[in-house]
Design an enzyme around this catalytic site. Sequence first.
Site, short mmCIF file in Angstrom:
data_model
loop_
_atom_site.label_atom_id
_atom_site.label_comp_id
_atom_site.label_asym_id
_atom_site.label_seq_id
_atom_site.Cartn_x
_atom_site.Cartn_y
_atom_site.Cartn_z
N ASP A 94 -11.14 -4.74 2.80
CA ASP A 94 -12.10 -3.65 2.58
C ASP A 94 -13.54 -4.12 2.69
OD1 ASP A 94 -10.17 -1.72 2.26
OD2 ASP A 94 -10.06 -1.92 0.08
N LYS A 119 0.51 3.50 -3.18
CA LYS A 119 -0.70 4.26 -3.49
C LYS A 119 -0.33 5.66 -3.97
CE LYS A 119 -4.32 2.40 -0.46
NZ LYS A 119 -5.28 2.77 0.61
N CYS A 129 0.81 -1.22 0.00
CA CYS A 129 0.00 0.00 0.00
C CYS A 129 0.85 1.27 0.00
CB CYS A 129 -0.95 -0.01 1.20
SG CYS A 129 -2.27 -1.24 1.03
N THR A 179 -16.72 9.97 1.10
CA THR A 179 -15.86 10.09 2.28
C THR A 179 -14.64 9.19 2.20
OG1 THR A 179 -17.11 8.40 3.51
CG2 THR A 179 -17.83 10.69 3.74
N ASP A 233 -13.99 2.54 2.37
CA ASP A 233 -13.19 1.39 1.97
C ASP A 233 -13.75 0.63 0.78
OD1 ASP A 233 -11.16 1.42 4.18
OD2 ASP A 233 -12.98 1.29 5.38
#
Length: 354
Positions: free
Chosen positions: A97, A26, A23, A54, A57
């Site tokens: 997620d 990203k 990650c 917002t 996930d």
Amino acid sequence: MTEATQAQPAVPRLTSLSHGGGCGCKIAPGVLSELLKRATPPALFPDLLVGTETSDDAAVYRLNDEQAIVATTDFFMPIVDDPFDFGRIAATNALSDVYAMGGKPILALALVGMPINVLPHETIAAVLRGGESVCADAGIPVAGGHSIDSVEPIYGLAAIGVVHPSRVKRNAAARAGDVLVLGKPLGVGVLSAALKKNQLDADGYAQMVATTTKLNRPGAELAALPGVHALTDVTGFGLLGHTLELARGAQLTARVHYASLPWLAGVETFVADGVFTGASGRNWAAYGTDVRLADGLPPVAQALLTDPQTSGGLLVACAPEAVDDVLACFRADGFDRAAVIGEMVDGPARVDVA
């Protein structure tokens, strides 16, 4: 020397083929936010319960009064060199997620990009087997996918889950007075940086793989607990970034107690020696203006708090009376390092660390 006895070319390290890993690769949160501002807003669909508003996930779409679909995708470049472990970590991270929305995964599709002329086919197959092993552990099939010949190795999943519409847990629903509980220890990005520099020993590697391949299965059970108001997982934007998303979504201040944070063994020493990821600095540049670090914190605090987590822990905002049940839920599934790390209070949308 015959062809049969000629030395075979060495297989390159997976991490040497990518400019980032896990990650940590990203797009920086500030850049991503700017890109999304320029995107055409989606049309209003009354059954789209969760979209991009917002930075949650996963997307959630209501089918009827009893069922909603949770849909997400996640993929990245190698964080480790072992192909089977890479597949396991990427798949665990992708399924997280779904759990973070309170859902239960039912199906996955593989997303595969590999330098076909650089990596042996058996290496690529091992990545796929790693992902399949995690999905089998989650009780779901890898039912298909898509592959391309790419310059850098990329692997992940598109994951589909189900959830009752009333049990969807967003990252924007925390309330003043809520307690923050974190499910996994922090420091994966630091350990990955140490691995890339050949400074991570066998024990350090083992703990990194153990935490990043542990499915965040308690998510669905947590979502059913009275008093659990908001849920997310801590990944590439670090603890501060994802806690700030809770704060912004609820328009509250999140207070984090530094002394209560659980760390993977050795990460504080590595950071003190200058071993951490470039993503940590990019994270701070993106959201540091909305964070207050108290005087007296260790010099390593900023780098650790912004450390990008791959397949990180669930972050729960719950009423004080629900804390014992939340911790019990985590520990029943082997999350022995789950800890209370702070609370939500009235105030501006920011994170205060003391």
